[in-house]
Design an enzyme around this catalytic site. Structure first.
Site, short mmCIF file in Angstrom:
data_model
loop_
_atom_site.label_atom_id
_atom_site.label_comp_id
_atom_site.label_asym_id
_atom_site.label_seq_id
_atom_site.Cartn_x
_atom_site.Cartn_y
_atom_site.Cartn_z
CG ASP A 53 -1.81 1.19 1.34
OD1 ASP A 53 -1.66 2.15 0.55
OD2 ASP A 53 -2.68 1.18 2.24
CG ASN A 103 19.03 7.67 5.66
OD1 ASN A 103 19.62 8.59 6.19
ND2 ASN A 103 18.90 6.48 6.24
CE1 TYR A 153 19.72 0.57 6.22
CE2 TYR A 153 18.97 2.24 4.68
CZ TYR A 153 19.47 1.89 5.93
OH TYR A 153 19.72 2.85 6.86
CE LYS A 157 7.34 5.44 14.74
NZ LYS A 157 7.81 4.03 14.55
CD GLU A 208 26.36 5.46 8.18
OE1 GLU A 208 26.09 4.24 8.16
OE2 GLU A 208 25.80 6.27 8.94
CB CYS A 244 23.55 9.10 11.06
SG CYS A 244 22.97 7.74 10.03
CG HIS A 288 19.61 11.22 12.10
ND1 HIS A 288 20.11 11.34 10.82
CD2 HIS A 288 19.52 9.89 12.34
CE1 HIS A 288 20.32 10.14 10.32
NE2 HIS A 288 19.96 9.24 11.22
#
Length: 389
Positions: free
Chosen positions: A29, A275, A143, A242, A79, A111, A233
């Protein structure tokens, strides 16, 4: 004496993937990505770009003939380094024609690296106010195809000059930091894609934010009411939300409304770029400056997080009001000129990796000033097109 961010620049390649189309291709979705993750697009990095070329493009926006000789140090947070021994900062120093009387180093802690650079630069400039430090946050987030982390990929670079009497953000002295040996995200030397324990990492991120934010408040006597905005970040923008939600109950209703509105302003660009790892916090800061209604003297909080794990909360006050600072026109032009790739084109680009032998790359499709043209005698070959065309 005030010390802080004097100039800030950004670069990311002009190819991107629409995450609604990726969701459809993966049988998901689209709202899982658009709302659940908080991302709508992500940059796709061609093989002709790496952290050095992207950093050079970002830094060329903040290094001029007026400040080139003042730069005493380059601190390159990444990194996604290109060599186990030689720092990316050394390549960058040459491409930018910086003076030889300079320190050029690369730092790594997931990061968090660019934030260490900012704090180190601040201390150096306080002791040497006639000098400046160039701080870089540049990365490529990978990833893998058809992985849970695929939707949180991206890449790009942010470059900042730290100076006395800064034009953008005067940094406060107070800061709070925390480190713990935690396996929430890592990439062994033998892997090109990162490994992550997603849910665990999200929980650690919020825990670290609460710990360093409250320690900062305890140390300074400030409260959430002292901040016009909190920046985060943003490996994906829902993560920062969050963090914000975890402390919003400490604010009044009016303050909550303002903090939420400014958070939305701070994630406009991250939603469309993806990202940046070390650069994510500072792209969020640029997005805030370009899209929020702020005033001179407003205090902005910055939360930096690097998995593994290290976190820091610090703050600064705006030296000028937003209209004089905003890079909105630059970003509008950048997004307007981008080229959308199909999912198949993105997958083909993702699979194309730089060989570990001598090779000449076709750079015709890359519109950047700085490009990686190949490998010769195990040495990466970089070109500044402004000097060759």
């Amino acid at each position: 004496m005030q010390v802080g961010i004097d100039k800030i620049g950004f670069y990311a390649p002009s190819q991107y993937l629409d995450l609604t189309e990726l969701a459809q291709a993966r049988g998901e979705d689209p709202n899982k990505y658009l709302i659940g993750i908080g991302q709508s697009e992500q940059v796709v990095i061609p093989v002709t770009q790496d952290v050095v070329t992207m950093a050079a493009s970002a830094a060329s926006q903040v290094i001029t003939d007026d400040n080139r000789e003042k730069i005493a140090m380059v601190i390159f947070g990444t990194e996604s380094g290109i060599d186990h021994s030689k720092s990316a900062a050394m390549y960058l120093k040459r491409l930018l024609h910086l003076p030889d009387q300079i320190r050029a180093i690369e730092v790594k802690q997931a990061c968090y690296g660019a934030t260490f650079g900012v704090q180190t630069a601040k201390d150096y400039v306080k002791a040497n106010p006639e000098k400046q430090v160039l701080v870089i946050g540049a990365d490529i987030a990978r990833y893998g195809l058809n992985t849970p982390g695929e939707v949180t990929q991206g890449g790009g670079a942010v470059a900042m000059t730290i100076a006395a009497a800064p034009q953008i953000l005067a940094l406060d002295d107070a800061t709070s930091f925390r480190s713990e040996d935690i396996m929430d995200f890592w990439r062994p030397l033998y892997r090109t894609e990162a490994l992550v324990d997603g849910r665990y990492s999200e929980n650690i991120y919020v825990d670290f934010f609460q710990a360093v934010f409250h320690d900062y408040c305890k140390t300074t006597g400030r409260t959430i009411a002292d901040f016009a905005a909190l920046t985060y970040h943003l490996p994906f923008t829902k993560m920062g939300l969050k963090g914000l939600r975890s402390v919003l109950p400490e604010a009044s209703d009016t303050q909550q409304t303002r903090l939420k509105a400014n958070f939305e302003a701070s994630r406009v660009y991250n939603r469309r770029v993806g990202n940046l790892y070390t650069g994510s916090l500072y792209l969020s800061l640029m997005s805030l400056l370009a899209n929020a209604a702020l005033a001179t003297g407003d205090r902005i909080g910055l939360f930096s997080y690097g998995s593994g794990a290290e976190g820091e909360f610090y703050s600064g006050t705006l030296v000028q009001s937003t209209p004089a600072l905003a890079a909105k026109q630059q970003f509008d032009a950048y997004f307007k000129k981008r080229t959308k790739l199909s999912v198949a084109e993105y997958e083909s680009c993702f699979k194309r990796q730089l060989p570990n032998h001598d090779v000449l790359l076709d750079t015709k499709a890359d519109d950047a000033r700085f490009v990686l043209t190949g490998i010769k005698h195990d040495q990466r070959q970089y070109v500044d097109r402004s000097h060759t065309e």
